[in-house]
Design a protein around this motif. Structure first.
Motif, short mmCIF file in Angstrom:
data_model
loop_
_atom_site.label_atom_id
_atom_site.label_comp_id
_atom_site.label_asym_id
_atom_site.label_seq_id
_atom_site.Cartn_x
_atom_site.Cartn_y
_atom_site.Cartn_z
N ASN A 59 -2.49 -12.43 11.07
CA ASN A 59 -2.88 -11.04 11.78
C ASN A 59 -2.13 -10.76 10.34
O ASN A 59 -1.67 -9.59 9.88
N VAL A 60 -1.06 -12.05 9.67
CA VAL A 60 -0.02 -11.72 8.45
C VAL A 60 -1.13 -10.47 7.30
O VAL A 60 -0.74 -9.67 6.98
N PHE A 61 -1.87 -11.46 7.51
CA PHE A 61 -2.72 -11.31 6.44
C PHE A 61 -3.93 -10.29 6.57
O PHE A 61 -4.04 -9.22 5.30
N PHE A 62 -4.16 -9.84 7.73
CA PHE A 62 -4.54 -8.68 8.23
C PHE A 62 -4.03 -7.30 8.01
O PHE A 62 -4.43 -6.39 7.38
N PHE A 63 -3.34 -7.58 8.51
CA PHE A 63 -1.93 -6.34 8.75
C PHE A 63 -1.74 -5.80 6.80
O PHE A 63 -1.08 -4.98 6.40
N SER A 64 -1.77 -6.71 6.06
CA SER A 64 -0.90 -6.43 4.59
C SER A 64 -2.21 -5.42 4.45
O SER A 64 -2.00 -4.60 2.76
N LEU A 65 -2.87 -5.64 4.30
CA LEU A 65 -4.13 -4.32 3.43
C LEU A 65 -2.82 -3.12 4.28
O LEU A 65 -3.40 -2.29 3.09
N GLU A 66 -2.64 -3.09 4.93
CA GLU A 66 -1.97 -1.22 5.62
C GLU A 66 -0.87 -1.26 5.15
O GLU A 66 -0.14 -0.67 4.03
N SER A 67 0.08 -2.80 5.82
CA SER A 67 1.85 -2.70 5.64
C SER A 67 1.77 -2.94 4.47
O SER A 67 2.72 -2.12 3.90
N LEU A 68 2.35 -3.12 3.23
CA LEU A 68 2.18 -3.82 1.48
C LEU A 68 2.12 -2.57 1.02
O LEU A 68 3.29 -2.26 0.78
N PRO A 69 0.65 -1.73 1.10
CA PRO A 69 0.19 -0.67 0.74
C PRO A 69 1.63 0.08 1.32
O PRO A 69 2.48 1.02 0.22
N LEU A 70 2.00 0.58 2.61
CA LEU A 70 2.67 1.19 2.75
C LEU A 70 4.15 1.14 2.83
O LEU A 70 4.81 2.26 2.30
N MET A 71 4.63 0.06 2.92
CA MET A 71 5.55 -0.12 2.38
C MET A 71 6.25 0.23 0.94
O MET A 71 7.29 0.96 0.47
N PHE A 72 5.56 -0.07 -0.03
CA PHE A 72 5.48 0.59 -1.79
C PHE A 72 5.34 1.46 -1.53
O PHE A 72 6.45 2.79 -2.39
N LEU A 73 4.31 2.81 -0.39
CA LEU A 73 4.95 3.48 -1.04
C LEU A 73 6.29 4.40 -0.34
O LEU A 73 6.30 5.81 -0.81
N GLY A 74 6.67 3.53 1.23
CA GLY A 74 7.77 4.34 1.29
C GLY A 74 8.80 3.81 0.53
O GLY A 74 10.27 4.93 0.01
N VAL A 75 8.87 2.68 -0.46
CA VAL A 75 10.25 3.10 -1.22
C VAL A 75 9.74 3.69 -2.71
O VAL A 75 11.12 4.31 -2.88
N ALA A 76 8.48 4.85 -3.20
CA ALA A 76 8.47 4.33 -3.96
C ALA A 76 8.94 6.38 -3.50
O ALA A 76 9.51 7.61 -4.26
N LEU A 77 8.79 7.26 -1.98
CA LEU A 77 8.65 7.68 -1.96
C LEU A 77 10.50 8.71 -1.66
O LEU A 77 10.56 9.59 -2.05
N TYR A 78 10.86 7.12 -0.81
CA TYR A 78 12.40 7.59 -1.08
C TYR A 78 13.35 7.96 -2.48
O TYR A 78 14.53 8.00 -3.11
N ARG A 79 12.29 6.69 -3.78
CA ARG A 79 13.53 7.40 -4.56
C ARG A 79 12.88 8.25 -5.53
O ARG A 79 13.73 8.70 -6.06
N PHE A 80 11.33 8.78 -4.96
CA PHE A 80 11.60 10.40 -5.54
C PHE A 80 12.01 11.85 -4.80
O PHE A 80 12.11 12.38 -5.45
N GLY A 81 13.00 11.09 -3.81
CA GLY A 81 13.87 12.03 -3.26
C GLY A 81 12.52 12.73 -1.96
O GLY A 81 13.27 13.77 -1.36
N PHE A 82 12.13 12.26 -2.01
CA PHE A 82 10.77 13.04 -0.50
C PHE A 82 11.51 13.12 0.66
O PHE A 82 11.61 13.50 1.44
N PHE A 83 12.44 12.26 1.39
CA PHE A 83 13.16 12.41 2.31
C PHE A 83 14.69 13.14 2.54
O PHE A 83 15.34 13.02 3.05
N SER A 84 14.68 13.18 1.24
CA SER A 84 16.50 13.97 0.98
C SER A 84 15.98 15.16 0.25
O SER A 84 17.44 15.63 -0.37
N GLY A 85 15.25 15.93 -0.05
CA GLY A 85 15.10 17.34 -0.81
C GLY A 85 14.37 16.98 -2.47
O GLY A 85 15.26 18.00 -2.91
#
Length: 428
Positions: A243-269
């Motif tokens: 399952n970890v390989f199956f879920f990674s196709l979705e979860s790994l990209p979303l985690m990368f997007l979460g990291v990037a959006l946080y650094r862009f300031g998406f969550f903080s104005g």
């Protein structure tokens, strides 16, 4: 746009490399979104708590009648809840990984602290999976998180592009892999003589999955807790690996997007209110419309086993991403202005999301299994949503009073102590 970051007061001395994030360093928008997500995840999972696991995506596996009203409720859940709450949680998990490392680097720590933190989470996930409930996501988050940590020094732009491309590639792979079984098993394409053997194997796989659920159902109804755990260990010990390989196709990209959006300031104005509102509503409305179209298709296909699997996993990732990003944008934009009692309690539920997630599983097992209230297989879909509502009330009722008196939720505190290898004060 209102500033969502709560600015910490200037410390009197340099912070310790072994100190967790303090309450003054929290980002309130993250807490609000996390609160909504942890409540929504229960709404997604309630069917698999109270009915056979296969019933989550296959209403014919219900042990009670699944009538027309329940069919429409299934579609509503599919449009509003399914995959979106987990997507939000995954996005925030990625943001949380970087937020933790940002604080750790500022205190002179290294990425090994994060790796150990994920290892501790993995232990919680394994315990949850085998002892409490097989729908766990924590162990997958931990394992996939290990792949994110080495990439945290990449530029935010590289992380965003990597996440977006990887998500699209994963969506295409999901569609390719899961459309074929549906076409073979449940359309006229599979009636060709050359497909007879393949179709038979598809039906056999479906029957095997339902039969395994029947074995677990017997254990749950009888209250044979030891037998249920033994069955999971003997028959499903390898599930996390696959399952970890199956879920990674979705979860790994979303985690990368979460990291990037946080650094862009998406969550903080970091983005203008106009952009957040415009793109937020476009994402939510557009993604919901596409998902509703899939829901109508499922109804026309009589909610077939492979049709459901294809729609839930194979065809919904792009609308899902639109809704996840849209919901996140709207909550970041609007939540700072929501200061009423309900909003504060949702934020508190988000601050104690780890406890609420695992605690909900424990409570639901006690409600449904035979050694508890014994309601497994007894409640139809509307009744299960009543249980969800009661659980939401409980989450909102305990989280804020607890956090008014204590620094962390119980499991948040334990995770921090294990992460840093020391006891932190719990009471305020």
């Amino acid at each position: 746009m209102n500033e969502a970051v709560i600015q910490p007061a200037a410390p009197a001395a340099a912070p310790s490399a072994h100190a967790p994030v303090s309450g003054a360093e929290r980002i309130s928008s993250l807490d609000f979104i996390r609160g909504i997500a942890v409540m929504g995840i229960l709404a997604a999972n309630i069917v698999a708590f109270g009915q056979p696991f296969a019933a989550y995506m296959y209403p014919q596996a219900f042990l009670t009648e699944h009538g027309a009203a329940s069919d429409w409720l299934l579609i509503a859940q599919f449009v509003i809840i399914d995959n979106k709450m987990r997507g939000l949680f995954t996005l925030l998990f990625g943001a949380g990984i970087y937020l933790f490392m940002e604080r750790t680097w500022a205190r002179g720590g290294t990425r090994w602290r994060q790796m150990w933190r994920l290892a501790v989470l993995l232990m919680f996930g394994l315990l949850h999976f085998f002892v409490i409930w097989m729908g766990d996501i924590l162990l997958y988050y931990a394992l996939i998180g290990f792949a994110v940590v080495p990439c945290l020094r990449w530029s935010a732009k590289t992380q965003f592009i990597t996440g977006l491309i990887a998500y699209i590639v994963g969506a295409l792979l999901y569609a390719a892999v899961l459309t074929f079984p549906y076409a073979i098993a449940e359309t006229s394409f599979g009636d060709q003589s050359s497909m007879a053997e393949t179709k038979a194997s598809m039906i056999e796989a479906q029957d095997a999955a339902i039969a395994d659920g029947e074995i677990e159902t017997a254990y749950k109804i009888s209250g044979d807790f030891a037998g249920l755990i033994q069955h999971r260990i003997s028959e499903h010990w390898a599930d996390p690996i696959g399952n970890v390989f199956f879920f990674s196709l979705e979860s790994l990209p979303l985690m990368f997007l979460g990291v990037a959006l946080y650094r862009f300031g998406f969550f903080s104005g970091g983005f203008s209110s106009e952009k957040m509102r415009r793109w937020g509503w476009i994402g939510v409305i557009g993604g919901a419309a596409l998902t509703f179209g899939l829901g109508l298709f499922l109804k026309s296909a009589d909610f077939g086993y492979y049709a459901m699997l294809a729609a839930f996993v194979g065809w919904s990732p792009i609308p899902q991403l639109m809704m996840v990003l849209g919901l996140a944008a709207l909550m970041v934009e609007y939540s700072p202005g929501w200061s009423g009692w309900l909003s504060e309690r949702i934020r508190a539920a988000g601050r104690a999301a780890f406890t609420n997630y695992l605690g909900t599983s424990i409570v639901m097992v006690a409600v449904f299994h035979g050694w508890g209230l014994g309601l497994f297989g007894e409640l139809n879909r509307p009744m299960l949503y009543v249980v969800t509502l009661l659980a939401w009330i409980a989450m909102l009722a305990w989280s804020k009073p607890w956090l008014d008196r204590f620094r962390y939720g119980p499991l948040e505190w334990l995770w921090r102590c294990l992460t840093y290898g020391k006891m932190f004060p719990l009471k305020r």
